[in-house]
Structures are given as C-alpha cells and as structure tokens.
Design an enzyme around this catalytic site. Structure first.
Site, PDB file in Angstrom:
ATOM      1  N   GLY A   1       0.829  -1.198   0.000  1.00  0.00           N
ATOM      2  CA  GLY A   1       0.000   0.000   0.000  1.00  0.00           C
ATOM      3  C   GLY A   1       0.861   1.244   0.000  1.00  0.00           C
ATOM      4  N   ARG A   2       0.239   2.368  -0.234  1.00  0.00           N
ATOM      5  CA  ARG A   2       0.970   3.636  -0.230  1.00  0.00           C
ATOM      6  C   ARG A   2       0.067   4.749   0.258  1.00  0.00           C
ATOM      7  NH1 ARG A   2       3.687   5.374  -4.982  1.00  0.00           N
ATOM      8  NH2 ARG A   2       4.306   3.202  -5.330  1.00  0.00           N
TER       9      ARG A   2
ATOM     10  N   SER B   1       2.614   9.279   3.742  1.00  0.00           N
ATOM     11  CA  SER B   1       3.861   9.139   4.490  1.00  0.00           C
ATOM     12  C   SER B   1       4.860   8.196   3.840  1.00  0.00           C
ATOM     13  CB  SER B   1       3.564   8.642   5.911  1.00  0.00           C
ATOM     14  OG  SER B   1       2.884   7.407   5.857  1.00  0.00           O
ATOM     15  N   GLY B   2       4.441   7.467   2.805  1.00  0.00           N
ATOM     16  CA  GLY B   2       5.379   6.581   2.140  1.00  0.00           C
ATOM     17  C   GLY B   2       4.717   5.347   1.558  1.00  0.00           C
TER      18      GLY B   2
ATOM     19  N   ASP C   1      -3.668  11.280  11.273  1.00  0.00           N
ATOM     20  CA  ASP C   1      -4.178  10.733  10.010  1.00  0.00           C
ATOM     21  C   ASP C   1      -5.025   9.484  10.280  1.00  0.00           C
ATOM     22  OD1 ASP C   1      -4.633  10.628   7.317  1.00  0.00           O
ATOM     23  OD2 ASP C   1      -2.723   9.705   6.804  1.00  0.00           O
TER      24      ASP C   1
END
Length: 586
Positions: free
Chosen positions: A305-306, A309-310, A423
């Site tokens: 996943g993305r 934050s990265g 988040d």
C-alpha cells in the site's frame, strides 16, 4: 480489595486498564504516579534490588545479599500473611496462633493435603434439603469473609438475619455485626480471617446440614520461610536453575553491548547518531541496514500500500518472520532528530497498535519495520465488500470501533510521550484474522511532551474527508484532531460507506453540516435503521448503533466540546455490555 457495597468507581477502580508509571532508583526508593512511595529497609547505594509480585499476590521489594547469595525482603505491601486475600483458599480462615495458620470451616476438610491454596471441601452432600428444620448455623467468633456478598441489611436482629440465609439455597453463611445489627449474606466463603476481639465485633455463622459432623475442625500451619511464602519443591528448583541460566546469558549479552557503547563514546571522531544506533540495540528495537531490508523485501518488489507518508512493502526477515517495511517519503529530519523520534515510536506497545520492530536510516533512505497484519485494512472490508465472506458483521464492527478507540486513547493518555496520530482513517486501521484492530502510521507526526497543549507542524497532515476544521483554520493542533477523524470513521463503520460520498435524494453531494443535521434528526426520532449499512439486512444491535451515532456527533462537533478518546472508550465499553455484542435487532 474493595469493601462491601462500594462500587468500582467509589473505590477508584474500573475494568479499563489505565497504565501507571513507577521508578525504583538505586538507593531503594520506589515512587509511582498513583502515589505509592516506599523505601527499602536497607536503603542506600551499591545494592541490587528487585520489586516482585510473588505468586501469592503480595508485592515485595528484595535486596541481594551477596555474601549469602540470597534475596532478602526489605519491604512488602502486606507484612501480615493473613491480610493476603485468598491465601488459604475457599471455605477456610487464616488466623494467628501465634504463627499464621489455615483452618477449614466446621464440616469441611482440605481439598488437597499438599496444596492448601485449593482450600477446603465439604464433608457433606451439598444438595441436602435446606428447609429450616434441617439446617443449622455454627458460630465462628471474630471471623469475617471478604467479597462475594449476596445481600446486605442493617438494623435487623440476629434471628432475622439467620432466617434470610436459611431461606436462600445459595447462601452459605452470614456475617452479623453485634451492636450495629449489620447482616451480610455470603454466596461464597473466600478470604476468611480471624481477628483479635479488640478490633472486630463480627461473627460469621456457617450454614450446615444438621447431619454434618462438626466435631473435628481441620487446622494446617502455613508452609513459610522468612523470605518466601512457599517451600521450593524439586520441580521449582529445576525451573529456578533454567531461568537463572537464561538470565546469566542475557546479562553477558547486555554487558558486551554496553561495553561497545562505552568504547564508542570514548572515540571523539564517531558521531553521536552512530552511538545512538548501538544503544537502541539494548531495547526491543533494532537498527537495520539498507542492504538487509532490500534483501528482505526482494528489492522492494511486493507493494502492500501507499499513502502520504510513504510506500509499504512486504518483507521476510530471517526466512521466517513476515514484516511490513515502510519507505518514508519526505523524511527531512536531521539524523539525531530522526533517531530520537523513532526510538520513542519503538517503545510504544499496545495490543491495538501495530508493533514497530526497527528502522533504517542511511542518508536519504529512511525506513520503518512493522509487524505484518494479514487481513488488510478496514476500508477494504467496509467499502469494497463483494460477498458475504468479506462482509463485516455487526459484532465485528463494534469490536473494531472499540479497539480503535482503545489504541488512540493509549496514544493520547497513556504513552510516556504525547502522541497525536494526525491521520486517522480506515486505511490506517489494519485487521488481524480475528478482526482485532492494529492502528498503523501513528507517531509519524511531530511528537510533543505531555506538558504542551498543542503541536506546531510545518505542513498539513491528514486525508481529505477526515481532517478536522482546525487544519484549514491554522489553529493549534492537539489530540482533538484525532477525535474528529475518529468520529468520521465511526460513522462509516455504522453506515458502511464513505461520509464524503453521501448524496441527497436528488443526487447532490452533501457537505458535513448537512450530514450532521440529518444525523441529529435520526437521534431525535430514536431510529437508526435507515442509516445502518443495508448490507447487514437489519442484523445489528440498535442500542450500540445509536450510541455510536451519538458519539460520532460529539466527535465532529465544536472543538472545545469534543470528548477525549478515554471518555469515548469508556462509553463504548459500557455499551458493549449489552447482549455481548449480539447481532440482533431491537
């Protein structure tokens, strides 16, 4: 131990686990955040000590006698053995004559002659007829049992108290206070204690069949030594040597690591950030090399996943442990600042948070190593369900809501550092195979000490649709932004759809204010059926759904009136007692 008829709140206890901080210093002084302060009887420097809860439940402070190679008790919470509840098991009392002694009640005998903690068992049939003519009560002066009170009355006579117990099959005895007329009927006889006549005016009357033989009261001395409640049997010795060996090897490993740290500190030309990396090895946290993580992820081949934050990749360490490796984007902190923040994240450990096992920091490459959570994220189950196999049942939804609240409450209220997630969204709520919550991506915002009221972040964090209004208004950021986001997620758990995609009957997109007004109408009419996920086909707990909607409204309301995550957790826990999370309609 609570006293009779004191609620858990009166006594300052709840079934919600709230952590406390305690410190034992090298002089033998222990202090804790809940006000416990103790000093060892041999206080001073140069003595090895340990604070232990023994197997009898007594908290003791031990000091090591290096000459005799033995541990000596230098403080204990309950110096009198009979004050330890449950020491003699059920149907027995603890008394001093003058040494501590366990005695079975009249009509009872030891259940296990070699283990008196198992208590005493009746020497008569327990299913005997309990009509008043066939039972008797045996008085035991100055004896009191703690807990398991089934009823309490005041200002009544001894005869009326006896009648109350004789009429109830489950009543095993009653305690009567002479003078005050207090009557306690007991459903279980546990933690009995006989006290001197000068301190107590209670007698306990044990109910027995008239056919019971009460001529022989069984008594047993407690097997105790000055420093331990228990004798050490052969099996215990074998385990003692086993754990001692482990402790020795662990101590040697710690010694070599500490020596390496001291050696590195003596070298003036070695950066502090490198030294910090070695110091982190002494914790349950590891510094990985970039080469290690590149190999573990197969050159970052399998993407999980993305987000902002990265990117997260699947990896395998040591050919067996599956991990998730996050390659951080925009990690611009200096090396020492990054390692300081990441070491704090590594110390955070809670059942509802993804465990961080290590990190990598080599130049611009900064990576984190997490536990791999196998059942994907909440959004996959809420918004992409295609069949019954993937559909979240109501009980699972409620468990997820409660687990998420618990994890955030830990970050906000119980961590040594004050952590704001910034988040909170379904994509960051991961699920195990048993649908237990594991919150991801916590701690990636700036961390702040508890004595600050807000965070100052250099740029906006979060996801559109879940961000609190204060982000756009440039107001100080604190834990209330997480509460707002949680309120949105909670509504989505109930509705099974994105709040940001809600539309009116005419197909027009609804803004949050319109949604809030519609939800207030739902609460006012008392029927949440029309907003609960239709895929559940009415199989949900009405009381829990209504409470979740009310909590959501309070979360997304005015900033100053939003509840804390601790308050939300307690509200959900109280609601969770309803029907054991039953999947039912009301």
């Amino acid at each position: 131990w609570t006293r009779d008829f004191m609620s858990i709140f009166d006594f300052g206890r709840t079934n919600y686990n709230s952590s406390r901080i305690g410190v034992l210093d090298n002089t033998g002084h222990f202090t804790s955040s809940d006000g416990l302060n103790i000093i060892a009887s041999d206080s001073g420097l140069g003595i090895n000590r340990r604070l232990t809860i023994d197997q009898d439940g007594n908290l003791k402070l031990y000091s090591l006698n290096k000459v005799e190679k033995s541990w000596i008790v230098t403080w204990e919470a309950m110096p009198q053995l009979c004050d330890i509840h449950g020491l003699c098991g059920t149907n027995s009392i603890c008394e001093y004559s003058p040494d501590p002694r366990c005695s079975c009640l009249p009509g009872y005998e030891m259940a296990d002659q070699e283990n008196w903690i198992k208590g005493c068992q009746p020497m008569f049939r327990t299913n005997y007829s309990q009509v008043a003519e066939q039972v008797m009560f045996v008085e035991m002066r100055q004896v009191k049992f703690y807990g398991f009170v089934m009823g309490f009355n005041t200002s009544i006579s001894l005869e009326d108290c006896e009648k109350l117990c004789s009429e109830k099959h489950s009543c095993l005895a009653f305690s009567y206070g002479i003078g005050e007329g207090s009557c306690y009927t007991e459903i279980q006889l546990f933690s009995g204690k006989k006290t001197p006549s000068t301190t107590m005016i209670h007698s306990t009357y044990v109910k027995l069949p008239k056919t019971a033989n009460i001529s022989d009261v069984k008594q047993y001395d407690l097997i105790c030594k000055p420093n331990s409640v228990y004798e050490m049997h052969q099996d215990d010795k074998r385990w003692f040597y086993y754990y001692t060996s482990i402790a020795i090897f662990g101590g040697l490993e710690l010694f070599f690591i500490t020596t390496a740290c001291l050696f590195l500190r003596s070298k003036q030309n070695i950066p502090k950030s490198v030294i910090d990396g070695y110091e982190l090895m002494t914790e349950h946290f590891k510094k990985f090399s970039y080469r290690e993580l590149k190999a573990a992820t197969g050159n970052f081949r399998e993407e999980l996943g993305r987000g902002g934050s990265g990117v997260v990749y699947r990896g395998v360490l040591d050919k067996k442990r599956v991990v998730a490796v996050k390659r951080l984007a925009n990690a611009t902190e200096a090396e020492e600042e990054f390692q300081a923040e990441i070491s704090i994240i590594g110390r955070i450990n809670h059942v509802n948070l993804v465990r961080t096992w290590g990190f990598c920091s080599e130049g611009k490459d900064k990576l984190l190593v997490y536990d791999y959570v196998e059942n994907e994220s909440l959004d996959k189950h809420l918004f992409e369900s295609i069949g019954e196999k993937r559909l979240l049942r109501w009980s699972q939804r409620f468990t997820i809501a409660l687990g998420t609240a618990r994890g955030l409450a830990y970050l906000h209220h119980e961590c040594l550092e004050w952590v704001v997630h910034c988040d909170v969204k379904p994509e960051n709520i991961l699920l195990t195979q048993d649908f237990e919550v594991k919150i991801a991506d916590f701690g990636l915002a700036k961390l702040s000490k508890r004595d600050f009221s807000c965070l100052q972040l250099s740029h906006m964090r979060g996801t559109v649709g879940y961000m609190a209004p204060e982000w756009a208004l440039n107001l100080p950021i604190n834990t209330k932004v997480d509460v707002f986001s949680y309120g949105i997620v909670l509504l989505e758990i109930v509705m099974g759809a994105r709040i940001s995609s809600q539309t009116s009957a005419e197909g027009e997109k609804l803004d949050l204010a319109q949604i809030v007004e519609a939800l207030k109408q739902v609460v006012a009419c008392g029927d949440v059926t029309r907003i609960v996920d239709a895929k559940l086909h009415g199989q949900f707990n009405h009381l829990q759904a209504m409470e979740m909607v009310k909590i959501s409204l309070s979360c997304i309301g005015e900033r100053t009136k939003r509840p804390t995550m601790d308050e939300i957790t307690k509200a959900l826990m109280a609601c969770g007692d309803e029907d054991k999370y039953a999947d039912c309609t009301e």
